[in-house]
Design a protein around this motif. Structure first.
Motif, short mmCIF file in Angstrom:
data_model
loop_
_atom_site.label_atom_id
_atom_site.label_comp_id
_atom_site.label_asym_id
_atom_site.label_seq_id
_atom_site.Cartn_x
_atom_site.Cartn_y
_atom_site.Cartn_z
N ARG A 353 -28.35 14.91 1.82
CA ARG A 353 -29.00 14.79 3.12
C ARG A 353 -28.56 13.50 3.83
O ARG A 353 -28.33 13.50 5.04
CB ARG A 353 -30.52 14.81 2.95
N GLN A 356 -25.23 14.18 5.24
CA GLN A 356 -25.33 15.06 6.41
C GLN A 356 -25.69 14.26 7.67
O GLN A 356 -25.12 14.48 8.74
CB GLN A 356 -26.38 16.16 6.18
N LEU A 357 -26.63 13.36 7.54
CA LEU A 357 -27.04 12.53 8.67
C LEU A 357 -25.89 11.66 9.17
O LEU A 357 -25.66 11.54 10.38
CB LEU A 357 -28.22 11.64 8.28
N SER A 360 -22.86 13.88 10.61
CA SER A 360 -23.23 14.49 11.88
C SER A 360 -23.24 13.44 12.99
O SER A 360 -22.84 13.73 14.13
CB SER A 360 -24.59 15.17 11.79
N PHE A 455 -26.00 17.06 17.26
CA PHE A 455 -26.42 16.47 15.99
C PHE A 455 -27.03 17.52 15.07
O PHE A 455 -26.74 17.57 13.87
CB PHE A 455 -27.42 15.33 16.23
N MET A 456 -27.87 18.38 15.61
CA MET A 456 -28.47 19.44 14.80
C MET A 456 -27.43 20.44 14.32
O MET A 456 -27.44 20.85 13.16
CB MET A 456 -29.57 20.14 15.61
N ASN A 458 -24.19 19.90 13.85
CA ASN A 458 -23.23 19.29 12.92
C ASN A 458 -23.86 18.84 11.61
O ASN A 458 -23.16 18.33 10.73
CB ASN A 458 -22.50 18.13 13.60
N MET A 459 -25.15 19.02 11.47
CA MET A 459 -25.79 18.79 10.16
C MET A 459 -25.34 19.85 9.17
O MET A 459 -25.33 19.65 7.95
CB MET A 459 -27.32 18.84 10.30
#
Length: 461
Positions: A353, A356-357, A360, A455-456, A458-459
């Motif tokens: 996670r 991912q942040l 992204s 951003f959402m 590309n997570m």
């Protein structure tokens, strides 16, 4: 009332007072700024493992620290010059690493390069924790340990010079000059200065040099290190754009032509330095920097070919990409259980996670700046990746893990330390380095609905 106690560290007695936190007397990393959340400052006190940042000394104790090594940092600067009478220093103050180059002005070449760990790491891994330390205490300690280490590096060079040119991010420049950086950490995030600064070296206690000049910055989170990097790259051809992405304890993204440009700071955090990854570590001996998984068989490479101790930035990119390719991590980032890379070295679900942040933030920042400038992938000549590990980064894995757009993979150029290289170029060739500070406009993406949507999206992997 505090009393004098005896603290024996690896057999050496260190004077201390009761009530002092153990980490305050140890030269040890505290990536989380001493909040006890990262677990990276583990030591043994009287045989029992504990966190140095959470241990308050009350009596005489025996302390055993784990092996501490200097960062393995590649600057990209070639040492080809000879020692002459006319010398100059170039200094890059990275949040993690310091890099000092001795330059012969007669030959316009670098004589020697030294790197060292930024001693401010004991106050936190990233600029935010150091700004927080400055706000709660003062800039003095941050300034003093930094100047002491730079003086040590200059002395190790065995040469004196008239001038030292300095590039760094804005927070590091503030601490270098001994200027309170607290205002950078709270809205509206205003620095005390962005402009070029010049002073006698004596004023800030630097030895072996007479004059200090620091390169100008663009904005609070896009500093002189980026300006130096832009000068090193130079301007693209007419009607073309260059991308510069600096991956470090934070990530800066710049999209520019030969007449204008935009920049932003991607809130990637210190993920690529391993600070908020369970078994993450900086690029020191034993760090896994390359990883491959084929038909269930894992293989890896470590720095100095030592037994794996953790995972550094390039290794993290590889591990994530390979686990995605092999279906262990699904497209949402879900992983059933922690993945063991080697013995006690593993990747946790929370680590996925965190990645991912970070990925992204970088990927979305690139696309958002492209929209801001009305630029398509075909308009971009080159995508330059700067940072200590950029030359060793597997581009395919960076794309597969979603860090970089696949449309730009074939345009990637690794630069290593573009800040130091740019500062050296400026010393040797001169020119108008300030034009980049003036022509680049900072874009705050935090309030952009388009960036939020990206951003959402590309997570996902």
């Amino acid at each position: 009332m505090s009393k004098q106690v005896k603290v024996t560290v690896n057999g050496k007695v260190v004077p201390a007072k009761s009530g002092t936190t153990l980490s305050d007397i140890l030269n040890i990393d505290k990536p989380c700024g001493g909040h006890g959340t990262c677990g990276k400052c583990k030591v043994k006190v009287n045989g029992q493992e504990t966190l140095a940042c959470r241990y308050v000394i009350e009596s005489d104790i025996e302390v055993e620290t784990y092996e501490s090594t200097e960062l393995v940092s590649e600057t990209g600067v070639t040492e080809s010059g000879r020692m002459t009478d006319n010398l100059c220093f170039a200094l890059d103050i990275g949040t993690t690493t310091l890099a000092l180059a001795l330059v012969s002005l007669d030959e316009k070449k670098v004589v020697r390069v030294l790197t060292a760990t930024n001693p401010q790491r004991v106050f936190g891994a990233d600029v935010i924790t150091r700004i927080d330390y400055c706000r709660q205490n003062s800039v003095k300690e941050l300034h003093d340990v930094l100047i002491d280490e730079i003086n040590r590096m200059i002395a190790e060079m065995g040469a004196q010079a008239d001038t030292i040119y300095v590039s760094a991010n804005v927070t590091m420049l503030h601490t270098f000059w001994g200027v309170d950086c607290s205002s950078i950490g709270v809205a509206p995030y205003t620095p005390v200065f962005l402009e070029r600064k010049e002073s006698s070296a004596q004023r800030i206690r630097l030895r072996g040099v007479k004059k200090v000049i620091s390169i100008p910055s663009i904005a609070s989170f896009v500093g002189a290190d980026i300006v130096a990097g832009l000068d090193f790259i130079g301007e693209p051809d007419d009607r073309k754009y260059n991308l510069l992405i600096d991956l470090g304890t934070n990530a800066e993204v710049v999209l520019y032509s030969n007449t204008s440009g935009v920049a932003t700071a991607a809130a990637a955090g210190p993920c690529f330095e391993g600070a908020n990854i369970s078994c993450g570590m900086s690029a020191t001996k034993g760090a896994i920097y390359a990883f491959q998984l084929s038909e269930g068989h894992a293989s890896y490479k470590t720095i100095a070919d030592e037994k794996p101790k953790g995972i550094c930035g390039t290794g993290l990119i590889d591990v994530i990409s390979e686990l995605v390719n092999n279906g262990i991590i699904d497209e949402t980032g879900y992983m059933e259980e922690d993945y063991t890379v080697f013995e006690n070295v593993y990747l946790s679900r929370e680590d996925v996670r965190q990645y991912q942040l970070a990925k992204s933030a970088v990927h979305s920042s690139i696309l958002a700046l492209m929209k801001t400038e009305g630029v398509g992938f075909e308009d971009i000549a080159n995508m330059y990746i700067s940072g200590g590990f950029s030359a060793k980064m597997n581009v395919i894995n960076a794309v597969n893990s979603g860090l970089l757009p696949k449309e730009l993979a074939h345009k990637m150029v690794g630069l290593n330390n573009s800040s130091l290289q740019g500062t050296v170029k400026y010393i040797c060739e001169g020119g108008d380095i300030e034009r980049f500070a003036n022509m680049i406009k900072y874009v705050d993406l935090s309030s952009s609905s388009y960036f939020s949507e990206l951003f959402m999206e590309n997570m996902m992997f």
